[in-house]
Write an enzyme that holds these catalytic residues in place. Sequence first.
Site, PDB file in Angstrom:
ATOM      1  N   ALA A  71       0.857  -1.183   0.000  1.00 35.29           N
ATOM      2  CA  ALA A  71       0.000   0.000   0.000  1.00 35.29           C
ATOM      3  C   ALA A  71       0.893   1.232   0.000  1.00 35.29           C
ATOM      4  O   ALA A  71       2.072   1.153   0.355  1.00 35.29           O
ATOM      5  CB  ALA A  71      -0.872  -0.024   1.249  1.00 35.29           C
ATOM      6  N   GLY A 110       0.577  -5.196   0.572  1.00 32.95           N
ATOM      7  CA  GLY A 110      -0.549  -5.286  -0.348  1.00 32.95           C
ATOM      8  C   GLY A 110      -0.177  -5.965  -1.655  1.00 32.95           C
ATOM      9  O   GLY A 110      -1.022  -6.592  -2.302  1.00 32.95           O
ATOM     10  N   GLU A 113      -0.356  -9.506  -1.018  1.00 37.49           N
ATOM     11  CA  GLU A 113      -1.770  -9.867  -0.865  1.00 37.49           C
ATOM     12  C   GLU A 113      -2.463  -9.988  -2.224  1.00 37.49           C
ATOM     13  O   GLU A 113      -3.334 -10.841  -2.405  1.00 37.49           O
ATOM     14  CB  GLU A 113      -2.472  -8.836   0.037  1.00 37.49           C
ATOM     15  N   GLU A 133       4.134  -5.569   7.155  1.00 38.04           N
ATOM     16  CA  GLU A 133       3.298  -4.563   7.829  1.00 38.04           C
ATOM     17  C   GLU A 133       3.669  -4.373   9.293  1.00 38.04           C
ATOM     18  O   GLU A 133       3.619  -3.257   9.810  1.00 38.04           O
ATOM     19  CB  GLU A 133       1.812  -4.932   7.716  1.00 38.04           C
TER      20      GLU A 133
END
Length: 696
Positions: A71, A110, A113, A133
Amino acid sequence: MSDTASPHEGSPVRLIPNTPVALIEIDNPPVNATSRHVRSGLLAAIQEVGRNPQIGAAVIACAGRTFVAGADIREFGRPPQEPHLPDVINAIEACSKPVVAAVHGTALGGGCEIALACHARVAEPGAGFGLPEVKLGLVPGAGGTQRLPRLVGLEAALDLVTSGRTVKAAEALRLGLIDQLSTADLRQDAMDLARDLIGRPLRRTGECAVTPLDAATASAKVADIHRKARGAQAPGRAAELVLLSASLPLQDGMTRERETFLELRSSAQSAALRHAFFAEREVTRLPGIDSVEPRPVQKIGIVGAGTMGSGIAIAFADAGFDVKVVEASEQALAAGQARITDVYDKQVQSGRITAAARDERLQAIEYEVGISSLSDRDLVIEAVFEDLDVKRALFRDLDEILPPGTILATNTSYLDINLIAAVTSRPADVVGLHFFSPANVMKLLEIVRTDRTAADVVATGLSLAKRLRKIPVVCRVCDGFVGNRILSRYRLQAEYLLEEGALPHEVDAALEAFGFPMGPFAVSDLAGLDIAWARRKRLAPTRDPRERYVDIADRLCEAGRFGRKTGAGWYRYDGGKREVDPFVTELVEEASRRRGLTRRSISADEIQSRIRAAIVNEACKILDERIVERPLDVDVVMMHGYGYPAWRGGPLFEADSVGLRPILDTVNERAERDGPGWEPADGLVSRAASGATFYP
Ligand code: 3H9
């Protein structure tokens, strides 16, 4: 090949609707972070893949140096904007047609992911996967805690999610995180796999079952994760979520994950860790140096093959430099060579490197007696005995044999580099490169510029740090530079605490509870007490007689207690375990009696705030004297060289949230009791008075 169809004009995501396998390409430099336009572009592209009857499958790949690195961290301070990443990722998994991830570089956060939600994953051998994270004080927020265990099992997922470590493609394949390695054309291999999957039942990660862990194993693992986290909250929270994946359906697990992610995103710890992330990058950009071209450096000379010299040689060999190590005698050289070989042998034994890599690195290091063979080097670093006269004599000799333009660096940790540079005919080419021990492991590198160091020499230091994968902090000359100067104040305060009533293990326990990996007395025992003792003896004649001097460490040394290596120091080490020693307790109590102090019980809170005040005050003096340019330089030094907990963001970032007034009050109180050296720094006084902060 058909035309390019953009999800919308100017989007960082392109859909190339090849038939039967379309390509979705994300192009959002520098690291393809999933900023809002990437999310909306990706969603539009996936919807188009689902809708378009000509398209039978899709590959998601990235332009530039890496797959999606996560992200966009810069968006975390702002309210989340739609479409949210979990929804985009769920749409990928729900797509009725096969979607394959083609991964090069690193798929992080992300990005990982996204890959986890695809129906298959192909990666280049050099690619890496990770959910880092927790290093930002967060948990994965787009299904990572729920999908990863469905692919690799709970134990591996707990390890990866709570450590944040990156695994290389080969390990990812072994774990089941990816399906295929691509040794030729990554995109073509991914296309081929996607084509094969057309018309076959799709393997949706979210539908895979997770085998639960038995309760005892799970709670032992969680306890271990909490212990290793040393006060950081994210790893424990991430572990809870990973474990839930065995009992909750994907969507319920993701709801819990999202709640935790949003809660942690606005936490103080995450703000501190994000500050740490950007500060580590900001230190490399120095006003006035940014645009200066570094000198080309490939051949490194190292004078001295002791612990520091050997570690520095390994650091350079690991980074692909040509290294020559010199010593004064055959014997010292052989000892150095054995030390270096031993480090590499251990790395092979533990599986960190292959035997072939060890041999290659060992071959990159030459050994010679005497400095005369260094004349072909681009840069020479001395790592000899910490004595000004010894270093000055060496620099005089090096100056004679090295051609003009060769950079001369010293690894001194305290000495005045201006005085070392002054004996050479090239003071502009002299710089401090202060590595931390073990030099091949520790990330921090203090680059010390003298009054006359040339800008391109500083720029060369910064570019070397980048190649060495170290975190550089540029500073100016003072006793101990940034880190050791602050450390000596912090150590003194710890010793005053002993005289006033605390015992070494109480001080260590309070600071370990604060988040330091080890308290100062345990660190001294590990490093050895003898070197600091020799330094104290050397400095004794010039010490301010009004200074409050604590001699407990001297008495330990007089008793032959030099720390772990002699089986005793501030603690006793029977069988290697650290134990409180009544001998030390007696020495400490006697020191209080000699000082005329009535011992009192000192709380962990008082210990922590006094140490913090000592650190912040000295840091302010360093800023007042322009030893460094910015508060973030100090924060980075303390986090990467001295174990200041990153989840506190470093001492100055933390000081802003604690408030400078209470810190100044503590400093004033100590200045009154502890005497010279404890005067409050101007910058601290003025900031506390005006309400200004270090980070506006
Ligand atoms: C996440 O993904 C949460 C999700 O689970 C859920 C969401 C709902 N964002 O490091 P470099 C910048 S959390 C914004 O020097 P390298 C960086 O600041 C995220 N910016 O290069 C720098 O900018 P500048 C999880 C980012 O080759 C430039 O890119 N992901 C981001 O040495 C180059 O970076 C991570 O934690 C980002 N995510 O290393 C990965 N990443 O030039 C964090 C980088 O202005 N990133 N920038 O200074 C990294 O670990 C490294 O950057 C990477 C490249 C290994 C990718």
